[in-house]
Design a protein around this motif. Sequence first.
Motif, PDB file in Angstrom:
ATOM      1  N   ARG A 417      -0.571  66.780 -87.507  1.00  0.00           N
ATOM      2  CA  ARG A 417       1.097  66.445 -86.805  1.00  0.00           C
ATOM      3  C   ARG A 417       0.671  67.224 -85.830  1.00  0.00           C
ATOM      4  N   SER A 474       3.928  65.355 -97.386  1.00  0.00           N
ATOM      5  CA  SER A 474       4.721  64.953 -96.187  1.00  0.00           C
ATOM      6  C   SER A 474       6.109  65.121 -96.346  1.00  0.00           C
ATOM      7  N   LEU A 477       5.768  68.301 -94.215  1.00  0.00           N
ATOM      8  CA  LEU A 477       5.953  67.870 -93.255  1.00  0.00           C
ATOM      9  C   LEU A 477       7.389  67.536 -92.764  1.00  0.00           C
ATOM     10  N   GLU A 493       1.234  59.346 -91.446  1.00  0.00           N
ATOM     11  CA  GLU A 493       0.985  60.314 -91.242  1.00  0.00           C
ATOM     12  C   GLU A 493      -1.200  60.774 -91.435  1.00  0.00           C
ATOM     13  N   GLU A 494      -1.569  62.262 -90.268  1.00  0.00           N
ATOM     14  CA  GLU A 494      -3.214  62.048 -90.298  1.00  0.00           C
ATOM     15  C   GLU A 494      -3.571  62.816 -91.297  1.00  0.00           C
TER      16      GLU A 494
END
Length: 497
Positions: A417, A474, A477, A493-494
Amino acid sequence: MNITTENVLLIGSLLLLISILAGKTSYKFGVPTLILFLLVGVLAGSEGIGKINFDDPQLAQFIGIVSLNFILFSGGLDTSWKSIKPVVWQGVSLSTLGVLLTAVSVGFFVSFITDFTIYEGLLLGAIVSSTDAAAVFSILRAKNLGLKTNLRPTLELESGSNDPMAYFLTIAFLGLVINQDLSIYSIIPLFLKQILIGGALGFAFGKLSKYMINRIRLDFEGLYPVLAIALMFITFSFTDFVGGNGFLAVYLCAVYLGNHNIIHKKTIMKMFDGLAWLMQIVLFLTLGLLVFPSQVLPVVGIGMFVSVFLIFIARPLSVFISLMFFKMKMRRRWYISWVGLRGAVPIVFATYPLLAGIEKANMIFNIVFFVSLSSVLVQGTTLSLVAKWLHVALPFKVKPKSPVDAFLADGAKSFIREIIIPENNHSVGKPIVRLKFPRKAIIAMISRDDKFLTPNGTTEIEPNDMLIVLTEDSETLKEVYESLGLDMINEEEESFT
């Protein structure tokens, strides 16, 4: 062969190489690696094939103290507060009350079956009262053995924190042997002084060490572990100088550092892990050289009685009493009882009576050596088997990864991110090490003024910086955004897994 300046490096490096190779082959047979290091030292000694003449308890004790500093500091750095928090009181009970009960029960038993006085028996009991973390986990790692629930953190906490208690009891009972007129109650003020000063200075030096590591700007990354080593020895020596327990202070200082963000933390932890292994090998080799097998043989009979009593009576008794106030399944208590290996630490403590010159010092040293050797051979080779018998082992595929293992792992992250830092963000002007980033996240790069920077812990965040953040999941994150005081953008999210 006499050890001289000319041949010490050659002899030392050859012994080190032989020990490592012997340890490698020992995995196949389930023999604890460190016991092979000890046997290599014995074979290289004056009565072995190496004929190296080494009979210097004072030098051996110095090497032992230095080595224990590294081993305890490395163990403290690896201790995750998140893992031990649920079992902290169980571990403390085992490492204090459990050690005391072991020392007292063995002491009375020895004085009953031998001509030892009660104080001499208690001295012997104190010396063999602590467990050896290095021997335990070298086998657990070799066998890839995971343990259910909180067994592993409990064992780690006990084995990492019980050496200070055993050291105190050794010094206290040695004083009673030398000064027969002293009352046994005289050790109570000494205990309070050692524990209180050691504990307070341990946390104080932990905070000071964190401040110095994060504030001092060193030009080379490799100097940060050197700074940590200097702080470790200052912690031990100053605490010991003012009458506190230096070993306890070193361990608590390392626990504090291991659970806080410091610059180049991964580098420091990896270096101390390697140094701890080096010190363990050097320690066992040195103690092996100090042993004379011909002097051990006459005490084999007494040593066997003490070993059997320690393994099957004293250790289980101390564990069950120490854990009687906590909820824990019986089979887990039995396994903790079995994981009571004695290793190099008791042999190091056995040099104190030698240097004090008490009457039975040589006999105590040789009994301790035999007890340590037999304990590791009997219990060490059966840790995996007993874990399976008691149904406390986990299959490898579901073996959990500890927080420290996850932190040191070099595996690929799952999420990426780009996060832009606003001008009024609280992180502006702060070095990365003070951002309280989650352990499972890293700032791979920073885009600043159309240039990409590779950051480290000292890199300060500036307004409008774009952080390229990599995380494992995640949830981590989300923790990243919280640490930066930002709202997480609700978009996919990538992932580049």
